[in-house]
Structure formats: C-alpha cells, structure tokens
Design an enzyme around this catalytic site. Structure first.
Site, PDB file in Angstrom:
ATOM      1  N   GLU A 175      -6.832   2.271  12.448  1.00  0.00           N
ATOM      2  CA  GLU A 175      -7.185   3.327  13.418  1.00  0.00           C
ATOM      3  C   GLU A 175      -8.079   2.863  14.572  1.00  0.00           C
ATOM      4  O   GLU A 175      -9.076   3.495  14.890  1.00  0.00           O
ATOM      5  CB  GLU A 175      -7.861   4.487  12.680  1.00  0.00           C
ATOM      6  CG  GLU A 175      -7.000   5.056  11.570  1.00  0.00           C
ATOM      7  CD  GLU A 175      -7.691   6.166  10.777  1.00  0.00           C
ATOM      8  OE1 GLU A 175      -8.893   6.405  10.978  1.00  0.00           O
ATOM      9  OE2 GLU A 175      -7.000   6.806   9.959  1.00  0.00           O
ATOM     10  N   GLU A 284       0.880   6.010   4.126  1.00  0.00           N
ATOM     11  CA  GLU A 284       0.043   7.101   3.588  1.00  0.00           C
ATOM     12  C   GLU A 284       0.812   8.416   3.661  1.00  0.00           C
ATOM     13  O   GLU A 284       0.329   9.423   4.185  1.00  0.00           O
ATOM     14  CB  GLU A 284      -1.273   7.200   4.375  1.00  0.00           C
ATOM     15  CG  GLU A 284      -2.038   5.891   4.440  1.00  0.00           C
ATOM     16  CD  GLU A 284      -3.392   5.984   5.144  1.00  0.00           C
ATOM     17  OE1 GLU A 284      -3.907   7.094   5.359  1.00  0.00           O
ATOM     18  OE2 GLU A 284      -3.937   4.922   5.477  1.00  0.00           O
TER      19      GLU A 284
HETATM   20  C1  XIL Z   1      -9.093   9.234   2.848  1.00  0.00           C
HETATM   21  C2  XIL Z   1      -9.188   9.399   1.332  1.00  0.00           C
HETATM   22  O1  XIL Z   1      -7.966   9.856   0.849  1.00  0.00           O
HETATM   23  C3  XIL Z   1     -10.301  10.371   1.007  1.00  0.00           C
HETATM   24  O2  XIL Z   1     -10.492  10.445  -0.395  1.00  0.00           O
HETATM   25  C4  XIL Z   1     -11.607   9.964   1.681  1.00  0.00           C
HETATM   26  O3  XIL Z   1     -12.578  10.935   1.455  1.00  0.00           O
HETATM   27  C5  XIL Z   1     -11.391   9.772   3.171  1.00  0.00           C
HETATM   28  O4  XIL Z   1     -10.328   8.851   3.392  1.00  0.00           O
HETATM   29  N1  XIL Z   1      -6.436   7.513   6.842  1.00  0.00           N
HETATM   30  C6  XIL Z   1      -6.752   6.442   6.057  1.00  0.00           C
HETATM   31  C7  XIL Z   1      -7.233   6.657   4.663  1.00  0.00           C
HETATM   32  O5  XIL Z   1      -6.518   5.298   6.458  1.00  0.00           O
HETATM   33  O6  XIL Z   1      -8.133   5.677   4.261  1.00  0.00           O
HETATM   34  C8  XIL Z   1      -7.858   8.029   4.507  1.00  0.00           C
HETATM   35  O7  XIL Z   1      -8.153   8.209   3.129  1.00  0.00           O
HETATM   36  C9  XIL Z   1      -6.939   9.092   5.021  1.00  0.00           C
HETATM   37  C10 XIL Z   1      -6.657   8.886   6.488  1.00  0.00           C
END
Ligand code: XIL
Length: 370
Positions: A175, A284
C-alpha cells in the site's frame, strides 16, 4: 365362479401392473437420488483447492488460533496456501529495536509445512501495524533517513532469512500508492516516504532478494482495479523494473464489493500488470455484502445481497480461471463468515465462501461449478 374369477382378474391385473409401475418409478427415482447423492458426496469430499488444482493454489489468511480443532481440519481440506493475517507484520514480529517475536509466525509456518501447504509472507514494509519505535530515536525524535533505512534493512534481512526456503513469496511492500484521483499525487505520505523519499522502495526489494534470492517478491495493494490508481502502480512498477529492481509479482488485495470492480476493470488490471511480465495474485480476497463504505445499515445476509455476492464471485472466478496462465494464487482474507476483519459490532459483512458454521455457501458451489 368363473364369472367371479374373470370379473376379479381385470382389477387384479390392473392393480399388479399399477404396483409394478410404481415400484419401477420408485426404484428409478431412488437410483437418481442415489446418483445425485453420489455426485454431491464426491464434491463434498473435495475441498476448494481440489477444484482449482489445475488453476492456482487457493490460500487463506490465518491467525495461530485458526489452526486447531474443526477450523484446522476445514483449512486443510480447502486450502493449500497460508498467509499470516497479522503475526508477520512489523509491529508483531519486531515489536522493539533488537527484539523479534517469532513464536506465532513459526506456528503458522510449521502447520503449513506439516500439511504440505505454501506460505506467503505478509508484509515487510507497510505504513500500518509498524511499531512507532521504527521511526523514532531514544528521545522520541524522528530518525534520519540513514537510520530508518538501516532499520528497514535489518528488519527485512532478519525476517526473510529466518523463513528462507519456507516462505515462497513475500509482500515486500504494501500500500505505498495513494488513493487520490489526482494522478500527479503518487506515493502515500507514510513515515517511510516522509523520512526516506522514494528510495526505500527499491531498497526494500533488493534487501528481500539478497536474503532469499528464490522468494517471489510482491508489491501488494488495494483498489488496483481503479484506473487512476492502477496506472500509478503500473508506472511505479515499470520504473522499478527498468532500474533492475527485483520485483516479480503484484498482489491485488481483492477487498471487493458486490458492485465493484466491474468485470472490465478486473480484466484490464490483470492484463495491464501482466504486460510488465509480472505474475498476478489475488492476495486478500473477500466480497462484503455492502456496496460501499457509506452503506452503513446493518442489513444482514438477505437473499438479495446473497445473490449479488454469488454473481460477483462467479464473475471474478470466471475471469481468474480464464487468465490462469497469469495468476499464480488466490488467497482469501479470513477463513469463514464466523469472523472477518471487516466485521464491526452490529455490522457483519459475510464476505467469504464459508458460513459461520464453516459450511460452503451457495457462492462456493457456484465458484466450483465449471
Ligand atoms: C488487517 C487484518 O485482517 C486485521 O486483523 C488487522 O486488525 C488490520 O489488518 N490490507 C492488508 C492487510 O494488507 O494486512 C489488512 O489486514 C487488511 C487490509
């Protein structure tokens, strides 16, 4: 007597023909049911990963506490790749300078190894979930670029080396591009960028590559299908590749909505990134039933929302299957609707393919029907 017999013969013959017909009908319908059940049994015995064995690995983001009991069994059945949801993030694995905490990450890697699964490492350099200490000196003052880069190098080298040969892919940078429709605004104003400028980006990939030359190195982001952001990412990756930076792949996070992205934008993003010679993964994947962030009413999993979600999942997996030569993995973010990172008190998102009882949802059956 004769008359009585002959009079009775007709109804008896009729009844026996009728009975035989019923028996035949019942037998054939039992047979059909049996065959249907068998087909379902075969499909129920298979897991999601088995349907996709000729396409790409299917992964899931996990915490160590997902890897016990019924969830562990369900994970082994359906997935052949794991991503630690949080425990490899800088703040958790490297909570203070010169202090690493490996136990939780080790548990996930060990579980994957003993069950023949791949592991994606997530994530080495990010603005989120990174200890504030990383950017501060002993009196709380912001560190210099030299100190920040030295810390990043130590972090990446330690973490990647520990899991060398066990973690096949790393989300090196997460990101780093800003969500801004102004295409002249490229980088997120993160502490890394503020302190180091662009330089940390190429360095992060180089250090990861030095620590494990065989690892597949990813840039990972969300909104990668939004044309303005997609093009900023594309330009950054193109520039890195031209400079010989070892970036190998792009992760489309895939935190999608039932109305976004469109099929065209999804296709275009995959094609555009692949045109750079990069492999693509959905890293994701989840599809909230809410259409946008402003859709705040806790509507529940209504039949309408369910149908929209089914349609989206069908569309996305059709595109991914079609582009299987470009796609090297699809990972879901969380195991089932029992818990998603998107859930808020009184607002559940129901974004995954398995319900709260870990059972396949209707969307699952559409995703495996091809
Ligand atoms: C999220 C997790 O799922 C949560 O448990 C945590 O509180 C915050 O992060 N993009 C990403 C992930 O790259 O690392 C994130 O994961 C969700 C968004």
């Amino acid at each position: 007597m004769k008359t009585i017999l002959s009079n009775n013969k007709t109804p008896i013959t009729f009844i026996s023909v009728f009975l035989v017909a019923i028996v035949i009908m019942l037998l054939s319908s039992f047979g059909r049911a049996g065959r249907e059940n068998n087909a379902n049994e075969v499909d129920t015995l298979k897991g999601l990963k088995d349907f996709y064995k000729d396409y790409f690995p299917i992964g899931v983001a996990v915490a160590p506490n997902n890897l016990v009991g019924e969830q562990a069994e369900m994970i082994k059945k359906n997935f052949n790749s794991l991503t630690p949801e949080n425990v490899m993030k800088p703040a958790l694995i490297h909570p203070a300078e010169n202090k690493y905490f490996w136990d939780d990450a080790d548990k996930i890697v060990e579980f994957a190894q003993s069950n023949g699964m791949k592991v994606r490492g997530h994530t080495l350099c990010w603005h989120g979930q990174t200890g504030a200490w990383m950017f501060k000196d002993s009196i709380g003052k912001q560190v210099t670029k030299e100190v920040a880069l030295a810390r990043l190098k130590d972090h990446i080298t330690q973490v990647v080396s520990r899991y060398k040969g066990k973690v096949y892919a790393w989300d090196v940078l997460n990101e780093a591009i800003v969500d801004d429709n102004d295409s002249s605004k490229v980088y997120r104003d993160s502490p890394w960028y503020k302190i180091c400028g662009e330089e940390f980006i190429a360095k992060a990939f180089q250090w990861a590559h030095e620590a494990d030359p065989k690892a597949v190195l990813f840039y990972n982001d969300y909104n990668t299908e939004v044309p303005v952001k997609r093009d900023k990412i594309y330009n950054m990756l193109k520039k890195l590749l031209k400079a010989g930076v070892p970036v190998n792949a792009i992760g489309l996070q895939g935190h999608w909505h039932t109305d976004d992205p469109s099929e065209q934008n999804l296709r275009d993003a995959i094609d555009k990134f692949s045109s750079l010679g990069l492999k693509v993964q959905v890293t994701e994947f989840d599809v909230t039933i809410y259409t946008s962030k402003t859709d705040t009413i806790n509507i529940g999993f209504t039949p309408e929302r369910e149908q929209k979600q089914i349609d989206f999942y069908k569309m996305a997996f059709k595109v991914l299957r079609e582009k299987k030569d470009l796609i090297t993995g699809v990972t879901f973010w969380n195991v089932s609707d029992r818990r998603s990172w998107l859930d808020r008190p009184n607002k559940k998102s129901y974004p995954l393919l398995f319900d709260e009882n870990l059972k396949p949802k209707k969307a699952y059956w559409e995703v495996v029907k091809f």
